[in-house]
Design an enzyme around this catalytic site. Sequence first.
Site, PDB file in Angstrom:
ATOM      1  CD  GLU A 182       8.289  35.402  37.551  1.00  0.00           C
ATOM      2  OE1 GLU A 182       8.801  34.542  37.799  1.00  0.00           O
ATOM      3  OE2 GLU A 182       8.611  36.214  36.466  1.00  0.00           O
ATOM      4  CG  HIS A 232      11.124  33.221  35.634  1.00  0.00           C
ATOM      5  ND1 HIS A 232      10.939  34.223  36.544  1.00  0.00           N
ATOM      6  CD2 HIS A 232      12.703  33.461  35.134  1.00  0.00           C
ATOM      7  CE1 HIS A 232      12.265  34.686  36.991  1.00  0.00           C
ATOM      8  NE2 HIS A 232      13.231  34.123  36.107  1.00  0.00           N
ATOM      9  NE  ARG A 235      15.045  39.229  39.149  1.00  0.00           N
ATOM     10  CZ  ARG A 235      15.738  38.242  38.519  1.00  0.00           C
ATOM     11  NH1 ARG A 235      15.535  37.980  37.307  1.00  0.00           N
ATOM     12  NH2 ARG A 235      16.699  37.579  39.187  1.00  0.00           N
TER      13      ARG A 235
END
Length: 320
Positions: A267, A285, A238
Amino acid sequence: MTNVYLTARFPRIAFTKLETNGFTVDYYTGRDLISHSKLLRKVAKADFLITTLSTVVDSEIIDAAPNLKLIANFGAGFNNIDTEYAKSKGILVTNTPKVSTNSVCELTIGLMLALSHREVEGDQMMRKDGFPGWSPLYFLGHEIAGKELGIVGLGNIGSELAVKANALGMKASYFKPHQLSEDEEKAQNVTYKPFDELVKTSDFISINAPLTDENHHQFNAEVFDNMKDSAFLINVGRGPIVDEAALLKALKANKIAGAALDVYENEPVFDKKFTKLKNVILTPHIGNATVEARDAMAEIVADNVIWSSKGKEPKYVVNK
């Protein structure tokens, strides 16, 4: 009619399962993230909500959906959802663990290899200038065999990563809040180290932990100062676990050898200064962005809606 709202485009298998079982399905068609205001309007008639981990489902969203029975999160994480508030309203929240494990591990291994062999840097150089020809000391990198991989967070992904790292000749150490038993460590061929020690001894550090209040900015300036100057940091966990401003300074000052980031503190926004550094790999991601993983995740969220509609408890409830 039973209404299901999906906050993004999902693999076709999810729609097929839901429509076959008689649900009325609506979904967000935009290519960007759905806005909070649009989601507020769309959930008003929803009995079930399937959402991505990048979409915030807060108390306001939950209150806007008086018929909501289940929030099925498309992802292993669930910090995007106010799970406790959902629980207070009698709404179950589920996630999709395990099925993305192999995909995330493969990406992590790929990033380690790319960093240590300078693959992205070499590709960029070839596209721009070419190279002068092979020579014994030109463009040297390092092998990962024999190196220590420090894994922060030894859940499903961290455990599988240790297996793959061992197969490649690496030594796997780990840190997590609760140490495994001696038998478990032997079975997984991993060595526990306190966080401060792991930081100092690891050649690669992979962040595979969920985000908690305790590990926010766990990787800060002090940690980067204590890492080997030859070490690489990889974050596939994360984003907010890493203080990105401190990481940027550490990379510029050569406090560590490089970094690979697949997740970001804010993000999809990220600091564009990272793009100027040759020793950084940035991916959007994509840890579980494989057809295999995403199809499996889609099956889970669809099945959870189906089971919940029939009065059965869905899999992977995170707010019992």
